[in-house]
Design a protein around this motif. Sequence first.
Motif, PDB file in Angstrom:
ATOM      1  N   GLU A 220       1.013  -1.372  -0.078  1.00  0.00           N
ATOM      2  CA  GLU A 220      -0.027   0.069  -0.037  1.00  0.00           C
ATOM      3  C   GLU A 220       0.963   1.159  -0.013  1.00  0.00           C
ATOM      4  O   GLU A 220       0.482   2.130  -0.602  1.00  0.00           O
ATOM      5  CB  GLU A 220      -0.937   0.036   1.139  1.00  0.00           C
ATOM      6  CG  GLU A 220      -1.808  -1.332   1.679  1.00  0.00           C
ATOM      7  CD  GLU A 220      -0.812  -2.370   2.247  1.00  0.00           C
ATOM      8  OE1 GLU A 220      -0.688  -3.280   1.522  1.00  0.00           O
ATOM      9  OE2 GLU A 220      -0.228  -1.936   3.247  1.00  0.00           O
ATOM     10  N   HIS A 223       2.059   1.841  -3.693  1.00  0.00           N
ATOM     11  CA  HIS A 223       0.806   2.272  -4.279  1.00  0.00           C
ATOM     12  C   HIS A 223       0.724   3.870  -3.998  1.00  0.00           C
ATOM     13  O   HIS A 223       0.520   4.390  -5.156  1.00  0.00           O
ATOM     14  CB  HIS A 223      -0.332   1.535  -4.161  1.00  0.00           C
ATOM     15  CG  HIS A 223      -0.512   0.036  -4.638  1.00  0.00           C
ATOM     16  ND1 HIS A 223      -1.270  -0.694  -4.458  1.00  0.00           N
ATOM     17  CD2 HIS A 223       0.789  -0.714  -4.828  1.00  0.00           C
ATOM     18  CE1 HIS A 223      -1.265  -1.985  -4.987  1.00  0.00           C
ATOM     19  NE2 HIS A 223       0.125  -2.097  -5.091  1.00  0.00           N
ATOM     20  N   GLN A 248      -1.974  -7.102  -9.222  1.00  0.00           N
ATOM     21  CA  GLN A 248      -2.564  -5.872  -8.550  1.00  0.00           C
ATOM     22  C   GLN A 248      -1.612  -4.437  -8.533  1.00  0.00           C
ATOM     23  O   GLN A 248      -1.955  -3.656  -8.863  1.00  0.00           O
ATOM     24  CB  GLN A 248      -3.339  -6.080  -7.618  1.00  0.00           C
ATOM     25  CG  GLN A 248      -2.457  -6.605  -6.196  1.00  0.00           C
ATOM     26  CD  GLN A 248      -2.476  -8.104  -6.073  1.00  0.00           C
ATOM     27  OE1 GLN A 248      -2.477  -8.819  -7.025  1.00  0.00           O
ATOM     28  NE2 GLN A 248      -2.656  -8.389  -4.762  1.00  0.00           N
ATOM     29  N   ASP A 249      -0.258  -5.083  -8.497  1.00  0.00           N
ATOM     30  CA  ASP A 249       0.687  -3.964  -8.375  1.00  0.00           C
ATOM     31  C   ASP A 249       0.919  -3.400  -9.903  1.00  0.00           C
ATOM     32  O   ASP A 249       1.295  -2.316  -9.818  1.00  0.00           O
ATOM     33  CB  ASP A 249       1.936  -4.659  -7.883  1.00  0.00           C
ATOM     34  CG  ASP A 249       1.973  -5.221  -6.449  1.00  0.00           C
ATOM     35  OD1 ASP A 249       1.318  -4.536  -5.690  1.00  0.00           O
ATOM     36  OD2 ASP A 249       2.335  -6.116  -6.157  1.00  0.00           O
ATOM     37  N   ALA A 252      -1.998  -1.117 -10.580  1.00  0.00           N
ATOM     38  CA  ALA A 252      -1.642   0.310  -9.814  1.00  0.00           C
ATOM     39  C   ALA A 252      -0.564   1.043 -10.432  1.00  0.00           C
ATOM     40  O   ALA A 252      -0.752   2.300 -10.668  1.00  0.00           O
ATOM     41  CB  ALA A 252      -1.149  -0.241  -8.240  1.00  0.00           C
ATOM     42  N   ALA A 255      -2.307   2.597 -13.774  1.00  0.00           N
ATOM     43  CA  ALA A 255      -2.956   3.489 -13.291  1.00  0.00           C
ATOM     44  C   ALA A 255      -2.067   4.941 -12.735  1.00  0.00           C
ATOM     45  O   ALA A 255      -2.595   5.879 -12.940  1.00  0.00           O
ATOM     46  CB  ALA A 255      -3.795   3.327 -12.131  1.00  0.00           C
ATOM     47  N   SER A 256      -0.980   4.786 -12.470  1.00  0.00           N
ATOM     48  CA  SER A 256      -0.024   5.883 -11.968  1.00  0.00           C
ATOM     49  C   SER A 256       0.832   6.448 -13.191  1.00  0.00           C
ATOM     50  O   SER A 256       1.519   7.503 -12.796  1.00  0.00           O
ATOM     51  CB  SER A 256       0.857   5.508 -11.017  1.00  0.00           C
ATOM     52  OG  SER A 256       0.157   5.065  -9.778  1.00  0.00           O
ATOM     53  N   ARG A 356      -9.575  -1.965 -14.385  1.00  0.00           N
ATOM     54  CA  ARG A 356      -8.978  -2.463 -13.045  1.00  0.00           C
ATOM     55  C   ARG A 356      -9.720  -2.821 -11.978  1.00  0.00           C
ATOM     56  O   ARG A 356      -9.496  -3.706 -11.447  1.00  0.00           O
ATOM     57  CB  ARG A 356      -7.931  -1.091 -12.787  1.00  0.00           C
ATOM     58  CG  ARG A 356      -6.938  -1.313 -11.290  1.00  0.00           C
ATOM     59  CD  ARG A 356      -6.565  -0.012 -11.148  1.00  0.00           C
ATOM     60  NE  ARG A 356      -5.702  -0.373  -9.759  1.00  0.00           N
ATOM     61  CZ  ARG A 356      -5.587   0.586  -8.871  1.00  0.00           C
ATOM     62  NH1 ARG A 356      -5.736   1.909  -9.353  1.00  0.00           N
ATOM     63  NH2 ARG A 356      -4.921   0.521  -8.042  1.00  0.00           N
ATOM     64  N   SER A 367      -6.224  -3.471  -3.401  1.00  0.00           N
ATOM     65  CA  SER A 367      -5.923  -2.229  -4.466  1.00  0.00           C
ATOM     66  C   SER A 367      -4.786  -2.628  -5.274  1.00  0.00           C
ATOM     67  O   SER A 367      -4.007  -3.747  -4.936  1.00  0.00           O
ATOM     68  CB  SER A 367      -5.524  -1.257  -3.389  1.00  0.00           C
ATOM     69  OG  SER A 367      -4.060  -1.354  -3.053  1.00  0.00           O
TER      70      SER A 367
END
Length: 367
Positions: A220, A223, A248-249, A252, A255-256, A356, A367
């Motif tokens: 987290e 992220h 999931q990483d 993330a 998305a970044s 996602r 997340s």
Amino acid sequence: MHFTLHATDGAARAGTFTTPHGEVPTPAFMPVGTQATVKGLTPEMVRAAGAHIILGNTYHLALRPGDEIVRDFGGLHKFMHWDGPILTDSGGFQVFSLAGQVKITDHGAKFKSHIDGSPLELTPERAVEIQQNLGSDIAMVLDECPPATSESAKMRAAVLRTIRWAERCKKHHSRPGQAQFAIVQGGLNLDLRAECARELVAMDFPGYALGGFSVGEAPEAMHAALPACAACLPEHKPRYLMGVGRPQDLLAGVASGIDMFDCVMPTRNGRNALAFTSDGPIRLRNAKHRRDPAPVASDCACYCCENYSRGYLHHLFAADEMLGPTLLSLHNIAFYLRLMADARHAITEGRFAAFRAGCLARWNADS
Ligand SMILES: CNc1nc2c(CC[C@H]3O[C@@H](OC)[C@H](O)[C@@H]3OC)c3nc(N)[nH]c(=O)c3cc2[nH]1
Ligand SMILES: [Zn+2]
């Protein structure tokens, strides 16, 4: 190295970068071939699974077989029979994670080989020379990646050294066809990350990596740091998040605003009978798969899922047969590669956030 952006969706981007050995659509997952092989797979299998670019590692290959030997075989592409793009890491990370008795100064890192204990030294200049001998298309600069728990003085010292070493790598580099990427350090300290990025961006490298993640920090926390860290890097150049991560990483990271990822997880877990599927991971050694005629994943078109049942995979692992790790490594990299291809498609259609969210819900991931 030429990078073209085709579409953006929030901070997420879909692009293509070109190398002398071919094009790489992004977001891209890069299977890890640390010792000049993606363990247990032929290059043809890796290509058939959808890979465009693979990784090699300076530390391992300089120790064994030796970078001059790889050079004399015509470089890594010929040596390992992979004609697509190759990215090599600089070896700094492995010195700290594998070598013995590491002594680091501004000059470089002195250490003992993890293979035969012989004394070795890795300097920015040597890291550049090794990667020029390997002939990779993308070469990482030598950086210092401190443990995630380092206190701020140590973190800051590592950032300043990383900046100075990047400058020495850039000065020493003499292969126009090979793109050199700089690596940003700074742990979870966003001010330090921004300062490090500013200095490296001013040196105008063709691409940039975020180092110092996936080194023991809470996922987290990584992220939470990614959006600001990615935003410090040039929009029109590739952004690579080193050593990351779980599915999931990767989402993330996309998305970044991250474009490239590498991780041993799909191949390492594949060798250990763990398969990634759209409904979350499954363990093929589990007896419940003994009579299961279904493929590993019903929505996967990889060679393993097209031709074999979960029951057969269960048998191979129970019998400790070599084909088990090969087939599941193949399936797992196909899963990661398809995840990136689906993400790219979602970005071009402006629906990445929904894509996602759908993945996380199916994987039952937070997340
Ligand atoms: C796992 N987490 C993680 N890996 C990391 C690596 C090794 C990737 C390299 O290590 C090999 O994979 C075992 C692969 O060869 C890969 O090559 C790029 C890093 N390398 C450098 N130079 N700097 C970093 O800050 C860094 C951070 C990481 N975090
Ligand atoms: Zn499959």
